[in-house]
Enzyme design. Structure first.
Site, mmCIF file in Angstrom:
data_model
loop_
_atom_site.group_PDB
_atom_site.id
_atom_site.type_symbol
_atom_site.label_atom_id
_atom_site.label_comp_id
_atom_site.label_asym_id
_atom_site.label_seq_id
_atom_site.Cartn_x
_atom_site.Cartn_y
_atom_site.Cartn_z
ATOM 1 N N SER C 276 0.854 -1.167 0.000
ATOM 2 C CA SER C 276 0.000 0.000 0.000
ATOM 3 C C SER C 276 0.893 1.220 0.000
ATOM 4 O O SER C 276 1.970 1.205 0.580
ATOM 5 C CB SER C 276 -0.865 -0.003 1.259
ATOM 6 O OG SER C 276 -1.270 1.308 1.586
ATOM 7 N N ARG C 315 -22.922 -8.325 -45.636
ATOM 8 C CA ARG C 315 -21.923 -7.733 -44.725
ATOM 9 C C ARG C 315 -22.613 -6.593 -44.013
ATOM 10 O O ARG C 315 -23.161 -5.702 -44.668
ATOM 11 C CB ARG C 315 -20.708 -7.218 -45.502
ATOM 12 C CG ARG C 315 -19.574 -6.755 -44.585
ATOM 13 C CD ARG C 315 -18.314 -6.428 -45.373
ATOM 14 N NE ARG C 315 -18.090 -7.455 -46.382
ATOM 15 C CZ ARG C 315 -17.447 -7.264 -47.527
ATOM 16 N NH1 ARG C 315 -16.929 -6.091 -47.791
ATOM 17 N NH2 ARG C 315 -17.327 -8.246 -48.396
#
Lengths: 446, 446, 446, 446
Positions: C276, C315
Site C-alpha cells: 500500500s 456484410r
C-alpha cells in the site's frame, strides 16, 4: 502520440491523445503537484517542498514504459508513480522527498487524474456536439417543407417532412447532450481521502487542504471522499450511453436512407471515406458504420460499470481498478460516434425529388388512413374500414393510383367532395402538426 | 393479484400489482378514455361518444387472457385492446364505436400506458426510499462516535466511524435517488403522434388535443411525439441502474459485516427471514442477498435498453416492443432492492463492542501510518518507512501491541513523545476529518 | 512494444504484444502473402507475382502510424493496408502490383487476421491455464485432509476440506477451459469470400484457392465465407466469459479467505505486489483484485458482441467493425485473469491451523445439523428442531461448546450415545462424501 | 394457465406454461419425491416414508399464492415449499414427515428443479428449431438459382442467390443450435450436496443416493455438487445468446427485404399478424419484429449471469438467487425468437422477379468488379481502376446500362471480347462459387 491500429476504429485522435501515456502522467503528476502546493498553502508541508515537488512533476522525467511494467505488478499505477516521483524529488532535494503524496492514498491520485481527464473530454466532445447540432438545425430549417415517407416498422406510413425528422434527431441528441453535460459537471469532483477516507494523516486540516486542492485543480470539493461510492462516474457512463444511443438512431436512419433502393439522403464521401477495396461503384455509409460500431461498444461497458458499483467497504477489492479502462473506452467510443455524425450532418446530401418519388411509388395507398378518417366520419368506422381494405388491395394489385380507385368506388365517392378526392394523395395536405412539432422541437428543451 | 412463483425473488407485492393485467389494462383504457374526452373537449369527436367510450373503458369488461393470446399474434397489445374496446362500445352505442382510438396509433396507447405506470412506480419506490434514508440518518447520528475498522481491498485500514460509513451509504443513495427522481419526472411525458408522428388525422387540432390529453392524464406534453426517440426512458432505466448499484454497495457491506468472523452488524431476522432449511444456527444476510440478486438484474437490462435505442425511422422494427418487459423488470428489481435495504436499515443491529474488538485484534498495526506520519516528519520518509516495516513485521510475528513495539524501538521512541506513543493506537485519536465528513454528507446534496 | 499505461491494468505483456501494431500488420500481410501464394499455386496469378507480394509483405515496410490515420478515415484498416502493400509491390515489380489482394475483400483480410491472432492467443492462455491447473491439483492433493468451514451466504456452514474447495475451483476452471479450447478451435476458420461472399472474381476456382489458402495459414476451410455470420466468434467470446467467470469465483474466494478476520489463505506478496502506498502493514489481495477487475470487463463485451450479431445481408453496416476491439479486450482481459490466478495458485499460502481455529470459534454450533440428523431419527424432526433451536441459542448466548450443551440436555442426551456426543463437533467426523467428491472432481471431465 | 399481458411479447405459450406456478411446483416436488424414493432405495429412510412423501408431493395440494408470499420473505422458494410439504405429509403420516427433504439443502431442490425445467425447455425449442431448419432447407433448394443482389453495408454488391443466403442463415442457426443442444445436455446435471456440498448428513451413502436420484430424475450425476460453480448454466445461457443472435440476423435480413422499396421477400400475414391499427395498407414484418425484440432481451441477461458467477465460497450471497428469473427470461425469449422465425420461414413469400429487377435497377454498375477483373488482367490494376471509375460514374450519371458504357469505351472495348461485354451484367455469369458454397453449407457441420 499515434493512435494504435487496434484503436483506429475505436476512437478519435484527440481522445486517443487524452488517454495517452503523456496525458495520464500529466494528470497524475498534476495532482501530486497541486497537493503539495495546497498542503504548503495550508502549512502542512514546507513551501520549499511544494516547489521542489511541483518542479519534479514533469511527465518527461518519468519512464512510462517502466511505470507500465510496474503497474502491472502493483495492480495500480499510483504506487510506482509516487515512487518514481519521490525518487525524482530526492535526486534534487532530499529533504523534500518525504512530502511527496503526503497524506494521500493511491486511489486519490488515480481517481482525481481520471476526473481531470474526463473534464477535458467534456470539452472535446462539446466541439463536435455543437457543430453537429448546428448542422442539424440548418438541415431542419432548410427542409421544413421537404416531404418524405414516414416509415414505421420499415414500412411506408404517412408522410412527414425531412425537417421534422431532422428536428427529432436534434432534439433527442440535445436532450441527451444536456444530460451528459450535467453528468460531466457532477463528476468533476476531487478525490482526496487518504488511507481510509478520513484524511487522518492531516489531523484536523484535511478539509482545508481539500478545499485548496480542489481550487487548484478546478474541481468541485465534494462533501467527503467517495472511494467506494461510484455513483457520479456511473451516472456519467450512463449519460454517455444514452447520448451514443441517440446518435446511433440517427446513424441507422441515414444508413437506411442511403440504401440504393431508397436513395433519399447520403453521407459525404471523398477523402478516403466509403470506398470499397473491390467495388468501384460503391458509396458506403462509412461514417454511419463507424458511428454504429462505436456506439455498440458503450452499452456493455455501462453494464460492467454498474455491476462494479458494489464495492466493498472503504475501498473495493475489484471495482475501481476496473473502471479506468472502462471509462476511457466509453469516452473514446462516444467521441467517435459524435465526431462521425458531425461529419455526416455537415455533409449530408438530401434528395428531395427522390423523397417525393418514393411517396408516389406507393400509388397513394399510404393515404388510406386519410380516406379512413374522411369516410369513417360519414360511413362509420367499420364500413369505412371494409371499403378501404377493398380499395387498398385493389390499388396494390392493379398498381393504379389509390385516389383514382376511390374516385371510382360509388359509395366512397358519394360521400367525399371532389376536392377531397383530388387532394387525397397530396402529401402536403396530410402533414397534420408536422411543422408545428418541428418548431417546438427546435425551441423546447424538455 | 398474486405474485407468481417465478417472480417471487424478483419483485415486491406492490410492484407486481403495478404490472398486473388489471393495472396494465386500466392504464391503456385510461388513455383511450382520456383521449376521447380530450377530443370531445376540443370538438374533434362528439361529447356523447367520449362519454360512451369512457364508460366502456373498464378493465373488468375485457378478457385479459384472450387479449394476451391475441397480443402474442399481433405483436402488440394495443391492436386487440382497441378492437375489444370498440366492440364493447358498439355493444351499447354503435354510433360512438367509430371514435374509439380516434387519430391515435398503437404505440401511443402502449407508450402512454407505460409512462403512467412508471409515474406510479416512482411513488411506490419513494416510500421505501424515504424510510431507508430516515433509518440511515438515524443510524449515522447514533453511531457518530462508534469507531470501527476502515477496510480497503478487504484488509484492515485506518479506523473510521460507523456513522461515517452510514453517511456514505446515505449520501450515495440520496444522490442516486435524486437522479432517479429527475429521470422519472423527465420521462413523465405523453406519447401521442398518430400513424407517423404528425397527428395528421387530427388536421390542425393535433396539438390542442395533445395539450388537453396530457392535462387529463397528469403528464407533461412534450414538444413532439417521441415514438423512435427513447432517450427519456433510457435515462430512467440508467438512473435505476445507478440507484440499484448504490444500494448494492450497502448490501454487500452489510453482508460482509455479518460474517461470523466479523460480526459487527446484522440485518434483522425473524418472520421467515434468514433461516436455513438444514442449519438451525444460521443467521443468513437474506435481505442483503435478495437485494444483491435483484440489483444483479438491472445492469444487463440497461445494456439491452441502450442497444435498442437505434430505432428505425418513425417507429422501429424491434426496439420499442422489447422495452415494455425490460422496463417492468428494471422497476421491479429496483423496487425490491430498495425495499430490502429499507428493511435492513430499519432493523440493523450494530455491535459497537465487536467493532472496537476487531480494531484491537490488529494489535495496532493499522496505526503504522500514524507512526509513519509522526516519524516521517522527524526521520525522513525513507528511514521512517524502513523502521515501520521492521516494527510492523515484529508486531505481526509476535502478536504484541504495535505501540509497545514502538516504545521499545530506540530510534522511534527517541523522537516521539510519551503521549504520542501512548495514544498511538487509540482509534478516536486518528479519525482525521471523519466527523466533519459525516456531517457534510448528511447536509450537502452534491 | 510497451504496454500503454491505460492498458496496464487490462492486459498482460504477451497479449499486449499480440495486439500490437506489428503483430496486427504481420497477420494482415500474412494473409495477403498466403493468398498470393495460394492463387499462384492454383494458377490464378503468376508465380512471380506471388513471390513479389510475399517479399513486400513485411510490417517493417509499412508506416503503421500513417495507416492508423487512414484507417480512421476509411473505417477499416484493410483498405489503406492493401493500398500500401500494392504501392510497395509496385515499387519493385510494377507488373505484380495488380495481383495484390486478388479476388479478396476488406473483410477477408481483417477477419482472417483476427482469426490468426486468436489462434495464437489460445496458445498464450493455455500456458497460464496449464500451470494454474497443475498448481490447483497439487493444492487439492496436499489439503485433502485439511478441514475448514464451509460457508454459505457468507455464514459458517458445515465443514469441508480445503482440498475439496480447491478441486471445485479446478474442475470448474477445467470445464470452462475445455469449452474455451473448443471455441478457439471452432473459430479457427479462414475468411475468404470476395466482394459478396461468392468468390465471383475467381470464377470456378474459388474453393480450390480457399483450400490452399487455409492450408497455408493453418486454418480450417469453412463450408462457405461467414462475413455476416459471427456465431463462431460469438461462441468464443462467450466461452471466454464463462472461463473468466469461473476464475473470478476463485479470486473472490481467495480475497475473502485473506480477510484479516479470516486469514485462512493468502496470495503471494513481494515483487511489487500487494503493498500500500500509505499503509506499511497491508497485505492486499492484489492479484485477486486484478483478476476480478479484468473479469469485470468481459460480460459487457459479451453482451455487445451478441447484440452486434444481427448483421445486415452479406456484410453488416456496423457489426463487424465493432468486433475487433471487443475481441482484443476480451482476450486480453481473460488472459490477465488467468495469469493472475496462476500466480495466486502457485504461491498460495494456506493456514490449516487457522482453518481449524475458525471452526472451533463457532463453538460447534455448525454441527447442529449433525445433531439434528441424529436426534431427528429418534425424536422426530419437529421435536428435534425445537430442541436444537434451544440448544443452539444457548451455545451462542453462553459461548460454551455446543457438544457440552447437548450433553447436559436430558432429552437429547438420553437418545444419543456418549460416542455420538463426544464426536459431535469433530469436523473429520462430519465430512460426508467430501473426499469422494474431491477425487471425482479431479478425475471426471463433465 | 394464461400468459400474462406483460409477458405477451416476451414468451410463447408452451414456455409460459413451463415456468408457471404449477410447473415449478411440480419440478420441485418431483425432486422431493425422487429424493425420498432414492433414499428409501438405498436404505437411508423407510420405504413407507418415501411412499407417503411421493403421495403428498402434488402441486394441487399446495397454495402457490401463499408460497409465493413466503418465498418473498424467505428469499427462496425452497424453504416454504419444504415446510408445506412436510405439513402435508404429517397430516396423513406423522412418522414420515421427518424424512421430507432428508439430507438436502434449499439450493438442491431449486437448482435441480430448474435443471429439470431446462431439460424440458430443450425439447420445446427443438420442435420449432427442426421445423425452421426444414423450411430453410426447402427454401434454399427451391431458390438455388434465384439471383438477387448481394448487399454489403446496405449497398448493392455482387449478385448472390437467395438459395445461398438461406443456406447461410440455416448453417449459422444449425451450428448455434448444435452448440445450444450440447449446452442443454451438459447442464442436465443433478444438484445434490446438502448443507455445504458434502452430503454430510448421509454419512458415506451420499454418492449412492446421488446416483439413484439422478437416475430417477433422468439427469446426469455430476462428479460433485456445484452450488457455487455455475459454469454449466452460464454456458447454456451463452449458447442461447448465440443462437438467438443467429436468428436475429435472419430476422433483420427479412425485415430489410420486406421494405416497400426492396420488396424481395415477405413474411406471412393473416391471423392477426402484421396489421396496423390505423393504416389498412400496411404489411408489417411483425414476426421479425417480435423475434428481434425477444432477441434484444438475451445479451444483457447473459452479461448479468456472467457477472453473477463469482459466487462466494460454498454458496454465494447473491449469485444463484438471481439466476432463476434470468434463466427463465433467456429461455422464454429464445423460444419466442425461434418460434417467430419458424413462422417466417414456413410462410415466406419470395419475389424472384423483383430480385432480378433490383439487380437491373443498378444499371449493371455492380458488375464493375467483374469488368475490373477482366480489364485488370489486361491493362493493369491501376489503369483498370481509373477506367472503371470513369465508366461507373458515367453509368450512374446517365442512368444507362454499364455494359453499354463499357462497349463504347475504346480502351476497354479494345481488350474485351464481345461475349465478355454482352454477358458483363448477366448475374448468372458472375456467381462464382455461390452454388458450391450453398451445397457445402447444407452438408457440412462446422
Amino acid at each position: 502520440m499515434p493512435v494504435r491500429l487496434i484503436e483506429s476504429l475505436a476512437t478519435t485522435e484527440p481522445l486517443a491523445a487524452l488517454f495517452s501515456d503523456h496525458s495520464i502522467l500529466s494528470a497524475m503528476l498534476g495532482f501530486e503537484a497541486a497537493l503539495a502546493r495546497a498542503e504548503a498553502h495550508v502549512g502542512v508541508i514546507p513551501a520549499a517542498a511544494a516547489e521542489a515537488i511541483a518542479k519534479a512533476a514533469r511527465p518527461e522525467a518519468l519512464d512510462a514504459e517502466e511505470l507500465s511494467r510496474q503497474a502491472l505488478r502493483a495492480g495500480t499505477l499510483s504506487i510506482p508513480l509516487v515512487k518514481a516521483l519521490t525518487a525524482a524529488v530526492r535526486a534534487v532535494d532530499p529533504a523534500s522527498a518525504r512530502f511527496v503524496h503526503w497524506g494521500a492514498t493511491s486511489q486519490d491520485v488515480s481517481d482525481t487524474a481520471i476526473v481531470v481527464l474526463l473534464a477535458r473530454a467534456a470539452g472535446i466532445l462539446a466541439v463536435d456536439h455543437q457543430r453537429l447540432a448546428s448542422a442539424l438545425r440548418r438541415l431542419s430549417e432548410a427542409h421544413a417543407q421537404t416531404v418524405m415517407l414516414g416509415r414505421t416498422l420499415l414500412q411506408p406510413a404517412l408522410p412527414v417532412t425531412f425537417g421534422l425528422k431532422t428536428a427529432g434527431w436534434l432534439a433527442a441528441i440535445e436532450r441527451s447532450g444536456r444530460r451528459m453535460q450535467t453528468a460531466f459537471e457532477d463528476a468533476s469532483v476531487l478525490q482526496f481521502g487518504g488511507a481510509s477516507g478520513t484524511l487522518a494523516a492531516l489531523g484536523d486540516r484535511g478539509i482545508q487542504v481539500s478545499e485548496e486542492l480542489a481550487k487548484q485543480l478546478g474541481l468541485q470539493n465534494p462533501p467527503a471522499p467517495w472511494h467506494a461510492h461510484r455513483d457520479r462516474l456511473a451516472a456519467l457512463v450512463c449519460a454517455c450511453g444514452v447520448y451514443a444511443g441517440s446518435l446511433a438512431k440517427m446513424a441507422r436512419d441515414v444508413a437506411l436512407l442511403m440504401q440504393e433502393e431508397v436513395s433519399e439522403a447520403s453521407e459525404p464521401g471523398g477523402d478516403g471515406r466509403g470506398g470499397s477495396s473491390t467495388m468501384p461503384h460503391k458509396r458506403n455509409p462509412m461514417a454511419c458504420a463507424v458511428a454504429l460500431a462505436a456506439a455498440n461498444h458503450v452499452p456493455g461497458c455501462v453494464a460492467n460499470f454498474l455491476h462494479g458499483m458494489a464495492q466493498e467497504h472503504e475501498r473495493g477489492v475489484s471495482g475501481w481498478q476496473a473502471e479506468w479502462s472502462t471509462l476511457a473506452s466509453v469516452i473514446q467510443a462516444t467521441g467517435l460516434v459524435v465526431a462521425s455524425m458531425r461529419e455526416v450532418a455537415e455533409g449530408l446530401t438530401v434528395d428531395a425529388a427522390r423523397m417525393r418519388a418514393n411517396i408516389e411509388a406507393t400509388h397513394g395507398v399510404i393515404f388510406a388512413e386519410r380516406a379512413m378518417m374522411l369516410l369513417g366520419a360519414k360511413l362509420g368506422r367499420d364500413r369505412a374500414h371494409e371499403l378501404l381494405h377493398q380499395m387498398t388491395r385493389r390499388a396494390l394489385e392493379t398498381g393504379r393510383r389509390f385516389a383514382d380507385i376511390v374516385r371510382e368506388q360509388p359509395e366512397a365517392a358519394g360521400v367525399l367532395s371532389r376536392e377531397e378526392i383530388d387532394s387525397l394523395d397530396v402529401p402536403e395536405r396530410y402533414l397534420g402538426s408536422a411543422e408545428a412539432f418541428r418548431k417546438r422541437l427546435l425551441e423546447t428543451k424538455i
